[in-house]
Design a protein around this motif. Structure first.
Motif, mmCIF file in Angstrom:
data_model
loop_
_atom_site.group_PDB
_atom_site.id
_atom_site.type_symbol
_atom_site.label_atom_id
_atom_site.label_comp_id
_atom_site.label_asym_id
_atom_site.label_seq_id
_atom_site.Cartn_x
_atom_site.Cartn_y
_atom_site.Cartn_z
ATOM 1 N N TYR A 232 45.991 3.335 22.234
ATOM 2 C CA TYR A 232 45.159 4.259 21.136
ATOM 3 C C TYR A 232 43.952 4.232 21.090
ATOM 4 N N LEU A 233 43.364 5.464 20.925
ATOM 5 C CA LEU A 233 41.850 5.551 20.830
ATOM 6 C C LEU A 233 41.196 5.816 19.401
ATOM 7 N N GLY A 234 40.524 4.761 19.083
ATOM 8 C CA GLY A 234 39.946 4.780 17.822
ATOM 9 C C GLY A 234 38.603 5.131 17.840
ATOM 10 N N LEU A 235 38.065 6.211 16.969
ATOM 11 C CA LEU A 235 36.708 6.809 17.108
ATOM 12 C C LEU A 235 36.320 6.735 15.663
ATOM 13 N N GLY A 236 34.909 6.333 15.419
ATOM 14 C CA GLY A 236 34.220 6.085 14.385
ATOM 15 C C GLY A 236 33.807 4.756 13.747
ATOM 16 N N ALA A 237 32.771 4.793 12.847
ATOM 17 C CA ALA A 237 32.508 3.244 12.630
ATOM 18 C C ALA A 237 33.439 2.480 12.255
ATOM 19 N N SER A 238 33.596 1.216 12.772
ATOM 20 C CA SER A 238 34.503 0.109 12.560
ATOM 21 C C SER A 238 35.866 0.365 13.189
ATOM 22 N N ALA A 239 36.240 1.502 13.998
ATOM 23 C CA ALA A 239 37.384 1.995 14.462
ATOM 24 C C ALA A 239 37.613 1.199 15.854
ATOM 25 N N HIS A 240 39.029 0.614 15.792
ATOM 26 C CA HIS A 240 39.354 -0.403 16.973
ATOM 27 C C HIS A 240 40.149 0.589 18.070
ATOM 28 N N GLY B 239 44.026 -0.474 28.684
ATOM 29 C CA GLY B 239 43.977 -1.887 28.788
ATOM 30 C C GLY B 239 42.875 -2.932 28.257
ATOM 31 N N LYS B 240 41.891 -2.069 27.826
ATOM 32 C CA LYS B 240 41.006 -2.987 27.301
ATOM 33 C C LYS B 240 40.836 -2.787 25.839
ATOM 34 N N ARG B 241 40.352 -3.740 24.955
ATOM 35 C CA ARG B 241 40.122 -3.660 23.504
ATOM 36 C C ARG B 241 38.782 -3.582 23.209
ATOM 37 N N PHE B 242 38.136 -2.492 22.435
ATOM 38 C CA PHE B 242 37.062 -2.494 22.023
ATOM 39 C C PHE B 242 36.843 -1.778 20.556
ATOM 40 N N TYR B 243 35.628 -2.019 19.996
ATOM 41 C CA TYR B 243 35.473 -1.273 18.672
ATOM 42 C C TYR B 243 34.051 -0.591 18.401
ATOM 43 N N TYR B 244 33.905 0.194 17.694
ATOM 44 C CA TYR B 244 32.509 0.751 17.208
ATOM 45 C C TYR B 244 32.245 0.085 16.026
ATOM 46 N N ASP B 245 30.977 -0.372 16.260
ATOM 47 C CA ASP B 245 30.357 -1.201 15.017
ATOM 48 C C ASP B 245 29.881 0.075 13.860
ATOM 49 N N LYS B 246 29.424 -0.472 12.975
ATOM 50 C CA LYS B 246 28.811 0.701 11.937
ATOM 51 C C LYS B 246 27.902 1.716 12.342
ATOM 52 N N ASN B 247 27.097 1.164 13.337
ATOM 53 C CA ASN B 247 25.954 2.161 14.071
ATOM 54 C C ASN B 247 26.419 2.721 15.327
ATOM 55 N N PHE B 248 27.746 2.900 15.331
ATOM 56 C CA PHE B 248 28.352 3.534 16.552
ATOM 57 C C PHE B 248 28.122 2.784 18.124
ATOM 58 N N ASN B 249 27.685 1.595 18.047
ATOM 59 C CA ASN B 249 27.560 0.868 19.296
ATOM 60 C C ASN B 249 28.983 0.434 19.863
ATOM 61 N N ILE B 250 29.237 0.432 20.962
ATOM 62 C CA ILE B 250 30.835 0.085 21.347
ATOM 63 C C ILE B 250 30.603 -1.563 21.621
ATOM 64 N N ILE B 251 31.676 -2.182 20.897
ATOM 65 C CA ILE B 251 31.607 -3.743 21.330
ATOM 66 C C ILE B 251 33.000 -4.138 22.039
ATOM 67 N N ASN B 252 32.675 -4.672 22.898
ATOM 68 C CA ASN B 252 33.919 -5.090 23.933
ATOM 69 C C ASN B 252 34.759 -6.005 23.265
ATOM 70 N N ASP B 253 35.923 -6.133 23.252
ATOM 71 C CA ASP B 253 36.890 -7.088 22.672
ATOM 72 C C ASP B 253 38.025 -7.599 23.165
ATOM 73 N N GLY B 254 37.811 -7.886 24.797
ATOM 74 C CA GLY B 254 38.604 -8.278 25.399
ATOM 75 C C GLY B 254 39.813 -7.653 25.910
ATOM 76 N N THR B 255 40.774 -8.038 26.755
ATOM 77 C CA THR B 255 41.997 -7.638 27.335
ATOM 78 C C THR B 255 42.951 -7.227 26.285
ATOM 79 N N GLY B 256 43.755 -6.157 26.300
ATOM 80 C CA GLY B 256 44.980 -6.016 25.568
ATOM 81 C C GLY B 256 46.268 -6.126 26.098
ATOM 82 N N SER B 257 47.224 -6.327 25.230
ATOM 83 C CA SER B 257 48.682 -6.623 25.922
ATOM 84 C C SER B 257 48.991 -7.845 26.522
ATOM 85 N N THR B 258 48.262 -8.782 25.962
ATOM 86 C CA THR B 258 48.500 -10.488 26.656
ATOM 87 C C THR B 258 50.084 -10.770 26.077
#
Length: 342
Positions: A252-260, A265-284
């Motif tokens: 799934y693709l999450g767009l917008g402030a705080s969307a994950h 195969g990668k986890r990431f999220y937007y912070d409240k200023n729309f910066n993308i923060i990497n959050d590790g690998t998914g589906s472990t």
């Protein structure tokens, strides 16, 4: 199967005292700018989707043309399935009659309404402005607009709630003839108004809350709702296709402030200023256990390397040839069981 597309709309009229999601006070100019930014983010990705979900905040606080703009931009840029499930979270304190007609025209076919309780005193204690009549009007208006797949949120263990007062909520659910219920236990999260007031809140004790949860499972079953996840119940065939993607580790693709996101195969999220923060690998395997056990169907035994037999003996886990799953009692202590199995 397609992927899930999530849009976070962070605007609210005011902050509910129990909410710890990212949200800001609604301002129409700010909202216009935010939607512009969302639409430009859409153009940075490619993909095919068969569910779209607007969460918040309060997505229904936006002028409906802005929702239309987001959906049409997504349709222009992505491959959106013809049978796409498109869900809008809505707050019944606004008269949504006209909005529902617009949403239906944009292709929205599922509504999630923040009800929390059918008892007005319980709703007001949660900082909700609308009463039972407004919730009933919203359900009726959605159906009139042709949107008949409707979910209601119920909150358990809230101020002023009792085992008996729950009956009023179930009677109301039955009367509304909706297709889905999400029933959550109130969690007092740090940084919320309720956290500051926690010693003054008249909350039911833990045993009562457990009883409320078990009563909810049984009462909803009697009304024709099957539990398919710890907090989610649906009439047959009306499970939330979007939310199932989270628990089944579909992309799934999450767009917008705080969307994950879980994307490629990668986890990431937007912070409240729309910066993308990497959050590790998914589906472990750890995630497969943690999220899969939330579902009533559970997980394949082959994922587990630990001895789980004592949980079966205690009646907290059930098993068949290939799978293990939480029982109703197990769901009440799911976090501690899952942490021991990981």
């Amino acid at each position: 199967m397609g992927n899930g597309l999530y849009f976070h709309i962070p605007f609210c009229r005011s902050k509910c005292p129990y909410c710890d999601f990212y949200s800001v006070k609604y301002d129409s100019t700010l909202a216009e700018k935010y939607v512009e930014r969302l639409c430009s983010e859409i153009k940075k990705y490619n993909g095919s989707f068969d569910t779209i979900y607007f969460g918040g905040g309060t997505p229904s606080i936006l002028d409906s043309h802005l929702i239309g703009k987001i959906i049409s931009t997504a349709r222009e840029h992505f491959d959106i399935a013809d049978n796409c499930e498109i869900t809008m979270e809505c707050n019944p304190s606004k008269n949504l009659e006209k909005d529902f007609e617009d949403y239906a025209a944009f292709g929205v076919n599922r509504i999630s309404l923040g009800m929390q309780s059918a008892r007005n005193e319980e709703r007001f204690a949660l900082g909700r402005v609308a009463g039972q009549n407004e919730v009933a009007k919203a359900v009726s208006d959605a159906k009139k607009a042709g949107i008949t797949n409707i979910s209601l949120d119920v909150m358990l263990g809230t101020p002023k709630q009792t085992i008996d007062s729950l009956d009023e909520t179930f009677e109301f659910i039955d009367k509304m003839q909706v297709t889905h219920i999400s029933a959550y236990l109130l969690k007092i999260e740090e940084g919320t108004k309720f956290f500051e007031m926690s010693d003054k809140l008249a909350l039911p004790d833990e045993d009562i809350i457990c009883e409320m949860y078990l009563k909810t499972i049984d009462s909803l079953k009697n009304l024709g709702f099957n539990q398919y996840e710890i907090s989610n119940f649906s009439k047959p065939g009306f499970e939330s296709r979007h939310n199932l993607k989270y628990w089944q580790l579909d992309e799934y693709l999450g767009l917008g402030a705080s969307a994950h996101s879980l994307w490629n195969g990668k986890r990431f999220y937007y912070d409240k200023n729309f910066n993308i923060i990497n959050d590790g690998t998914g589906s472990t395997d750890e995630e497969k256990i943690m999220l899969g056990l939330r579902l009533n169907k559970g997980i394949e035994k082959s994922l587990i390397n630990k001895d789980y037999s004592r949980f079966v003996k205690m009646g907290l886990l059930g098993e068949n040839d290939k799978r293990i799953f939480l029982t109703k009692q197990g769901m009440l202590v799911s976090n501690s069981i899952i942490s021991e199995l990981i």
